[in-house]
Write a protein that holds these residues in place. Structure first.
Motif, mmCIF file in Angstrom:
data_model
loop_
_atom_site.group_PDB
_atom_site.id
_atom_site.type_symbol
_atom_site.label_atom_id
_atom_site.label_comp_id
_atom_site.label_asym_id
_atom_site.label_seq_id
_atom_site.Cartn_x
_atom_site.Cartn_y
_atom_site.Cartn_z
ATOM 1 N N MET A 1 0.826 -1.197 0.000
ATOM 2 C CA MET A 1 0.000 0.000 0.000
ATOM 3 C C MET A 1 0.861 1.247 0.000
ATOM 4 O O MET A 1 2.052 1.208 0.292
ATOM 5 N N ALA A 2 0.205 2.348 -0.338
ATOM 6 C CA ALA A 2 0.831 3.663 -0.322
ATOM 7 C C ALA A 2 -0.191 4.638 0.241
ATOM 8 O O ALA A 2 -1.397 4.381 0.225
ATOM 9 N N ALA B 1 3.310 2.462 -5.184
ATOM 10 C CA ALA B 1 3.923 3.669 -4.628
ATOM 11 C C ALA B 1 3.366 4.853 -5.405
ATOM 12 O O ALA B 1 2.931 4.707 -6.554
ATOM 13 N N ILE B 2 3.386 6.025 -4.785
ATOM 14 C CA ILE B 2 2.827 7.218 -5.411
ATOM 15 C C ILE B 2 3.905 8.276 -5.517
ATOM 16 O O ILE B 2 4.708 8.462 -4.598
ATOM 17 N N SER B 3 3.926 8.984 -6.654
ATOM 18 C CA SER B 3 4.894 10.050 -6.850
ATOM 19 C C SER B 3 4.682 11.129 -5.803
ATOM 20 O O SER B 3 3.589 11.305 -5.273
ATOM 21 N N ARG B 4 5.719 11.857 -5.477
ATOM 22 C CA ARG B 4 5.679 12.854 -4.404
ATOM 23 C C ARG B 4 4.602 13.908 -4.621
ATOM 24 O O ARG B 4 3.974 14.359 -3.684
ATOM 25 N N GLU B 5 4.367 14.292 -5.856
ATOM 26 C CA GLU B 5 3.355 15.309 -6.139
ATOM 27 C C GLU B 5 1.970 14.700 -6.328
ATOM 28 O O GLU B 5 0.991 15.417 -6.503
ATOM 29 N N GLY B 6 1.862 13.376 -6.291
ATOM 30 C CA GLY B 6 0.582 12.699 -6.395
ATOM 31 C C GLY B 6 0.046 12.567 -7.799
ATOM 32 O O GLY B 6 -1.116 12.251 -8.003
ATOM 33 N N SER C 1 10.557 -11.317 -10.304
ATOM 34 C CA SER C 1 9.898 -11.251 -8.990
ATOM 35 C C SER C 1 10.082 -9.909 -8.276
ATOM 36 O O SER C 1 10.642 -9.838 -7.192
ATOM 37 N N PRO C 2 9.579 -8.817 -8.875
ATOM 38 C CA PRO C 2 9.711 -7.504 -8.221
ATOM 39 C C PRO C 2 9.017 -7.473 -6.863
ATOM 40 O O PRO C 2 7.886 -7.923 -6.733
ATOM 41 N N ARG C 3 9.718 -6.971 -5.873
ATOM 42 C CA ARG C 3 9.168 -6.825 -4.521
ATOM 43 C C ARG C 3 9.402 -5.437 -3.974
ATOM 44 O O ARG C 3 8.567 -4.906 -3.268
ATOM 45 N N GLY C 4 10.562 -4.877 -4.225
ATOM 46 C CA GLY C 4 10.886 -3.567 -3.680
ATOM 47 C C GLY C 4 10.532 -2.461 -4.649
ATOM 48 O O GLY C 4 10.933 -2.483 -5.810
ATOM 49 N N LEU C 5 9.747 -1.505 -4.187
ATOM 50 C CA LEU C 5 9.322 -0.363 -4.992
ATOM 51 C C LEU C 5 9.395 0.861 -4.099
ATOM 52 O O LEU C 5 8.809 0.863 -3.008
ATOM 53 N N HIS C 6 10.127 1.885 -4.532
ATOM 54 C CA HIS C 6 10.368 3.045 -3.670
ATOM 55 C C HIS C 6 10.397 4.324 -4.495
ATOM 56 O O HIS C 6 11.042 4.380 -5.542
#
Length: 197
Positions: A42-43, A86-91, A124-129
């Motif tokens: 979630m984000a 994940a969501i970009s900083r400006e949304g 197998s992507p797991r990390g998203l930042h």
């Protein structure tokens, strides 16, 4: 897990979101809300939780009311293509990936698909930042790479790999104001810290 504010975090597990507050140097348990049982990522942005529920992305209000089904992967065919977001900083953008997804899906904040950026080496992507500077990073436990999305959302560029000592990365974070990338590795139960330019 995602940050809600400077002193509040939320963790999704087993169909529930648990809220925790940092108070007097200790972590205190707060409220709990129910979400879809298959929620795995979630984000948070502007008072809403964006929850990855395999194969859907669902928007919830902070009090747990389901607001909208933002995106459904109708071509998933039983594969896990939506498990992290994940969501970009400006949304403006929502970034989505899943264990069976060979890249990164980019949506607008309303859930409309803008593009899918594929990388043949991603497994197998797991990390998203999303870093404080707006950079987007992706890593996967089945591959020994960390990728960065270019600003135009056209390609994923390799920024770290096995030559840097990377093995089975599960999560990645770029420290605010620093040129340090911290990578958690599943296979070795270790943390790798790299200086990036």
């Amino acid at each position: 897990m995602c940050a809600i504010g400077d002193t509040e975090n939320a963790v999704v597990t087993n169909g529930q979101v648990h809220f925790y507050f940092l108070q007097d140097g200790s972590l205190r348990s707060g409220k709990l809300i129910k979400v879809h049982k298959q929620s795995s990522g979630m984000a948070y942005f502007a008072g809403n939780l964006y929850v990855a529920t395999m194969p859907n992305l669902v928007k919830y209000s902070i009090d747990g009311k389901q607001d909208k089904l933002l995106y459904k992967d109708t071509e998933a065919g039983g594969q896990v293509t939506i498990s992290r977001c994940a969501i970009s900083r400006e949304g403006q953008f929502i970034y989505v990936t899943g264990l069976d997804c060979p890249g990164l899906l980019v949506l607008d904040i309303f859930g409309n698909k803008l593009t899918f950026v594929k990388h043949l080496d991603m497994v197998s992507p797991r990390g998203l930042h999303v870093a404080p500077g707006g950079q987007v990073f992706l890593c996967g436990t089945g591959s020994s790479i960390v990728l960065q999305l270019d600003r135009e959302h056209n390609k994923l560029v390799k920024v770290a790999d096995g030559n840097d000592g990377l093995w089975s990365p599960q999560c990645v974070v770029l420290l605010n104001g620093k040129s340090l990338m911290i990578i958690g590795q599943e296979a070795t139960n270790s943390i790798l810290v790299l200086r990036v330019s």
